[in-house]
Design an enzyme around this catalytic site. Structure first.
Site, PDB file in Angstrom:
ATOM      1  N   LYS A  13       0.839  -1.210   0.000  1.00  0.00           N
ATOM      2  CA  LYS A  13       0.000   0.000   0.000  1.00  0.00           C
ATOM      3  C   LYS A  13       0.871   1.256   0.000  1.00  0.00           C
ATOM      4  O   LYS A  13       0.667   2.164  -0.804  1.00  0.00           O
ATOM      5  CB  LYS A  13      -0.920   0.039   1.240  1.00  0.00           C
ATOM      6  CG  LYS A  13      -1.835  -1.154   1.390  1.00  0.00           C
ATOM      7  CD  LYS A  13      -2.710  -1.066   2.642  1.00  0.00           C
ATOM      8  CE  LYS A  13      -1.977  -1.096   3.960  1.00  0.00           C
ATOM      9  NZ  LYS A  13      -1.300  -2.365   4.281  1.00  0.00           N
ATOM     10  N   ARG A  88     -10.088   1.090   8.221  1.00  0.00           N
ATOM     11  CA  ARG A  88      -9.572  -0.222   8.602  1.00  0.00           C
ATOM     12  C   ARG A  88     -10.636  -1.094   9.239  1.00  0.00           C
ATOM     13  O   ARG A  88     -10.362  -2.228   9.602  1.00  0.00           O
ATOM     14  CB  ARG A  88      -8.453  -0.013   9.609  1.00  0.00           C
ATOM     15  CG  ARG A  88      -7.104  -0.285   9.006  1.00  0.00           C
ATOM     16  CD  ARG A  88      -6.078  -0.058  10.081  1.00  0.00           C
ATOM     17  NE  ARG A  88      -4.935  -0.881   9.900  1.00  0.00           N
ATOM     18  CZ  ARG A  88      -3.852  -0.482   9.221  1.00  0.00           C
ATOM     19  NH1 ARG A  88      -3.806   0.685   8.624  1.00  0.00           N
ATOM     20  NH2 ARG A  88      -2.838  -1.279   9.118  1.00  0.00           N
ATOM     21  N   ARG A 127      11.914  -5.205   5.036  1.00  0.00           N
ATOM     22  CA  ARG A 127      11.635  -3.775   4.901  1.00  0.00           C
ATOM     23  C   ARG A 127      12.519  -2.909   5.798  1.00  0.00           C
ATOM     24  O   ARG A 127      12.776  -3.216   6.950  1.00  0.00           O
ATOM     25  CB  ARG A 127      10.167  -3.492   5.260  1.00  0.00           C
ATOM     26  CG  ARG A 127       9.890  -1.990   5.385  1.00  0.00           C
ATOM     27  CD  ARG A 127       8.455  -1.652   5.429  1.00  0.00           C
ATOM     28  NE  ARG A 127       7.733  -2.388   6.435  1.00  0.00           N
ATOM     29  CZ  ARG A 127       6.408  -2.471   6.461  1.00  0.00           C
ATOM     30  NH1 ARG A 127       5.691  -1.875   5.535  1.00  0.00           N
ATOM     31  NH2 ARG A 127       5.806  -3.157   7.400  1.00  0.00           N
ATOM     32  N   ARG A 161      10.876  -0.734  11.435  1.00  0.00           N
ATOM     33  CA  ARG A 161       9.694  -0.474  12.241  1.00  0.00           C
ATOM     34  C   ARG A 161       9.630  -1.414  13.432  1.00  0.00           C
ATOM     35  O   ARG A 161       9.931  -2.598  13.313  1.00  0.00           O
ATOM     36  CB  ARG A 161       8.445  -0.629  11.370  1.00  0.00           C
ATOM     37  CG  ARG A 161       7.977   0.688  10.815  1.00  0.00           C
ATOM     38  CD  ARG A 161       6.951   0.507   9.756  1.00  0.00           C
ATOM     39  NE  ARG A 161       5.769  -0.232  10.195  1.00  0.00           N
ATOM     40  CZ  ARG A 161       4.691  -0.394   9.437  1.00  0.00           C
ATOM     41  NH1 ARG A 161       4.669   0.141   8.219  1.00  0.00           N
ATOM     42  NH2 ARG A 161       3.671  -1.085   9.862  1.00  0.00           N
ATOM     43  N   ARG A 172      -1.091  -8.393  13.491  1.00  0.00           N
ATOM     44  CA  ARG A 172      -1.556  -7.444  12.463  1.00  0.00           C
ATOM     45  C   ARG A 172      -2.338  -8.178  11.369  1.00  0.00           C
ATOM     46  O   ARG A 172      -3.347  -7.682  10.871  1.00  0.00           O
ATOM     47  CB  ARG A 172      -0.365  -6.691  11.852  1.00  0.00           C
ATOM     48  CG  ARG A 172       0.152  -5.565  12.750  1.00  0.00           C
ATOM     49  CD  ARG A 172       1.586  -5.194  12.459  1.00  0.00           C
ATOM     50  NE  ARG A 172       1.782  -4.675  11.120  1.00  0.00           N
ATOM     51  CZ  ARG A 172       2.974  -4.617  10.509  1.00  0.00           C
ATOM     52  NH1 ARG A 172       4.066  -5.033  11.148  1.00  0.00           N
ATOM     53  NH2 ARG A 172       3.065  -4.132   9.295  1.00  0.00           N
TER      54      ARG A 172
HETATM   55  P1  AP5 Z   1       4.816  -1.557   1.908  1.00  0.00           P
HETATM   56  O1  AP5 Z   1       4.474  -0.779   0.714  1.00  0.00           O
HETATM   57  O2  AP5 Z   1       5.563  -0.918   3.004  1.00  0.00           O
HETATM   58  O3  AP5 Z   1       3.513  -2.320   2.471  1.00  0.00           O
HETATM   59  P2  AP5 Z   1       2.216  -1.767   3.207  1.00  0.00           P
HETATM   60  O4  AP5 Z   1       1.045  -2.397   2.555  1.00  0.00           O
HETATM   61  O5  AP5 Z   1       2.255  -0.294   3.323  1.00  0.00           O
HETATM   62  O6  AP5 Z   1       2.410  -2.497   4.616  1.00  0.00           O
HETATM   63  P3  AP5 Z   1       2.375  -1.934   6.094  1.00  0.00           P
HETATM   64  O7  AP5 Z   1       3.121  -2.930   6.923  1.00  0.00           O
HETATM   65  O8  AP5 Z   1       2.788  -0.513   6.172  1.00  0.00           O
HETATM   66  O9  AP5 Z   1       0.848  -2.045   6.399  1.00  0.00           O
HETATM   67  P4  AP5 Z   1       0.146  -2.067   7.743  1.00  0.00           P
HETATM   68  O10 AP5 Z   1      -1.252  -1.922   7.346  1.00  0.00           O
HETATM   69  O11 AP5 Z   1       0.454  -3.257   8.574  1.00  0.00           O
HETATM   70  O12 AP5 Z   1       0.802  -0.848   8.568  1.00  0.00           O
HETATM   71  P5  AP5 Z   1       0.376   0.672   8.794  1.00  0.00           P
HETATM   72  O13 AP5 Z   1       1.595   1.476   8.857  1.00  0.00           O
HETATM   73  O14 AP5 Z   1      -0.695   1.056   7.868  1.00  0.00           O
HETATM   74  O15 AP5 Z   1       5.645  -2.853   1.407  1.00  0.00           O
HETATM   75  C1  AP5 Z   1       6.205  -3.755   2.346  1.00  0.00           C
HETATM   76  C2  AP5 Z   1       7.626  -4.134   1.919  1.00  0.00           C
HETATM   77  O16 AP5 Z   1       7.563  -4.912   0.724  1.00  0.00           O
HETATM   78  C3  AP5 Z   1       8.527  -2.931   1.581  1.00  0.00           C
HETATM   79  O17 AP5 Z   1       9.835  -3.238   1.990  1.00  0.00           O
HETATM   80  C4  AP5 Z   1       8.453  -2.814   0.032  1.00  0.00           C
HETATM   81  O18 AP5 Z   1       9.665  -2.326  -0.513  1.00  0.00           O
HETATM   82  C5  AP5 Z   1       8.215  -4.263  -0.393  1.00  0.00           C
HETATM   83  N1  AP5 Z   1       7.308  -4.399  -1.533  1.00  0.00           N
HETATM   84  C6  AP5 Z   1       6.227  -3.630  -1.842  1.00  0.00           C
HETATM   85  N2  AP5 Z   1       5.624  -4.087  -2.962  1.00  0.00           N
HETATM   86  C7  AP5 Z   1       6.340  -5.187  -3.364  1.00  0.00           C
HETATM   87  C8  AP5 Z   1       6.197  -6.090  -4.453  1.00  0.00           C
HETATM   88  N3  AP5 Z   1       5.214  -5.948  -5.378  1.00  0.00           N
HETATM   89  N4  AP5 Z   1       7.089  -7.107  -4.556  1.00  0.00           N
HETATM   90  C9  AP5 Z   1       8.093  -7.255  -3.628  1.00  0.00           C
HETATM   91  N5  AP5 Z   1       8.284  -6.412  -2.591  1.00  0.00           N
HETATM   92  C10 AP5 Z   1       7.393  -5.392  -2.442  1.00  0.00           C
HETATM   93  O19 AP5 Z   1      -0.261   0.616  10.254  1.00  0.00           O
HETATM   94  C11 AP5 Z   1       0.535   0.337  11.382  1.00  0.00           C
HETATM   95  C12 AP5 Z   1      -0.316   0.309  12.634  1.00  0.00           C
HETATM   96  O20 AP5 Z   1      -0.890   1.603  12.880  1.00  0.00           O
HETATM   97  C13 AP5 Z   1      -1.523  -0.648  12.620  1.00  0.00           C
HETATM   98  O21 AP5 Z   1      -1.152  -1.968  12.971  1.00  0.00           O
HETATM   99  C14 AP5 Z   1      -2.441   0.011  13.658  1.00  0.00           C
HETATM  100  O22 AP5 Z   1      -2.036  -0.304  14.968  1.00  0.00           O
HETATM  101  C15 AP5 Z   1      -2.209   1.507  13.420  1.00  0.00           C
HETATM  102  N6  AP5 Z   1      -3.157   2.098  12.461  1.00  0.00           N
HETATM  103  C16 AP5 Z   1      -2.874   2.599  11.219  1.00  0.00           C
HETATM  104  N7  AP5 Z   1      -3.981   3.051  10.607  1.00  0.00           N
HETATM  105  C17 AP5 Z   1      -5.009   2.823  11.483  1.00  0.00           C
HETATM  106  C18 AP5 Z   1      -6.408   3.043  11.421  1.00  0.00           C
HETATM  107  N8  AP5 Z   1      -6.992   3.577  10.326  1.00  0.00           N
HETATM  108  N9  AP5 Z   1      -7.155   2.685  12.480  1.00  0.00           N
HETATM  109  C19 AP5 Z   1      -6.595   2.147  13.585  1.00  0.00           C
HETATM  110  N10 AP5 Z   1      -5.281   1.887  13.709  1.00  0.00           N
HETATM  111  C20 AP5 Z   1      -4.488   2.226  12.668  1.00  0.00           C
HETATM  112 MG    MG Z   2       2.541   1.060   4.908  1.00  0.00          MG
END
Ligand code: AP5
Ligand code: MG
Ligand code: ZN
Length: 221
Positions: A13, A88, A127, A161, A172
């Site tokens: 994402k 979410r 990552r 992270r 997660r």
């Molecule tokens: P990346 O693009 O970083 O993946 P992502 O989908 O952004 O994954 P996240 O881990 O950031 O998602 P998440 O939902 O768990 O965390 P968030 O920060 O939103 O890609 C991952 C890796 O793979 C990278 O190294 C990239 O280079 C590589 N990659 C990408 N595409 C690739 C491909 N096609 N092929 C190979 N490699 C690839 O949330 C964190 C926390 O915050 C949550 O757990 C929660 O506690 C809180 N939070 C956030 N938003 C909310 C909300 N709306 N409500 C409540 N709590 C929330």
């Molecule tokens: Mg992310």
């Protein structure tokens, strides 16, 4: 153009949202990044969010909704925005619907990145990101052009992270399955959901997204 990205942790994402933001001049809004900034600043919100994030749970809806309401009013959202990590759960999705109608905004498309859970572990384990500018990399799939140097800003300092450990990642994933996955049928009923094959390499996934956006632009005028 206003876009929502859905997908499990590590689906890509953030990666795809950054790319689209540059290409179309729209604002990338990552609620995860916003929360991590609050934690880093040791603010009240950060103090409240830190433990919840480390446990792989969701931060309270009221807090997230007001954060988004404020964020979309910023100047950089005038041409549109990309929501990465919001909504979410169903409560957040309903609050977002209400916000869109109150502010006369249109939700153009919901892009769901589909990746099998087995492929996510390596992505998350590999990552890392630039400590200066936040640019995201992967030691297996997406290294900086020159080892140890950020492509975007030239910094040599990188960070991992705190929630990218095995135990938190499992939590997660479970949170995604139980609370976020039900948003797929929700948006499908609204006829705005597109499933993207997120298992291909980063550029191919980007191309598939570009094709969907092209189609949407033609359809919606
Ligand atoms: P990346 O693009 O970083 O993946 P992502 O989908 O952004 O994954 P996240 O881990 O950031 O998602 P998440 O939902 O768990 O965390 P968030 O920060 O939103 O890609 C991952 C890796 O793979 C990278 O190294 C990239 O280079 C590589 N990659 C990408 N595409 C690739 C491909 N096609 N092929 C190979 N490699 C690839 O949330 C964190 C926390 O915050 C949550 O757990 C929660 O506690 C809180 N939070 C956030 N938003 C909310 C909300 N709306 N409500 C409540 N709590 C929330
Ligand atoms: Mg992310
Ligand atoms: Zn950098």
């Amino acid at each position: 153009m206003n876009i929502i990205f859905l997908g499990p942790p590590g689906a890509g994402k953030g990666t795809q949202s950054q790319r689209l933001a540059k290409k179309y001049g729209i604002a990338p809004i990552s609620t995860g990044d916003m929360l991590r900034a609050e934690v880093k600043a040791n603010s009240e919100i950060g103090k409240q969010a830190q433990e919840i994030m480390n446990a792989g749970q969701l931060v309270p809806d009221s807090l997230m909704v007001s954060m988004i309401q404020k964020r979309v009013k910023a100047d950089d959202c005038k041409n549109g925005f990309i929501l990465d990590g919001f909504p979410r759960n169903l409560e957040q999705a309903k609050a977002l619907d209400k916000m869109f109608s109150e502010q006369n905004l249109t939700l153009n498309v919901v892009l769901s990145l589909k990746v099998d859970e087995s492929a996510l572990a390596d992505r998350i384990a590999g990552r890392f990101s630039c400590a200066q500018c936040g640019a995201s990399y992967n030691k297996y799939f997406n290294k900086p052009k020159h080892e140890g140097e950020c492509d975007s800003c030239g910094s040599h300092e990188f960070i991992h992270r705190k929630d990218d450990n095995r135990e938190t990642v499992l939590a997660r994933l479970e949170t995604y399955r139980n609370q976020t996955a039900p948003l797929l049928p929700y948006y499908e009923k609204k006829n705005c959901l597109f499933i993207i094959d997120g298992t291909k390499d980063i550029n191919e996934v980007g191309q598939e997204i570009d094709e969907v956006l092209k189609k949407i632009r033609i359809q919606q005028g």
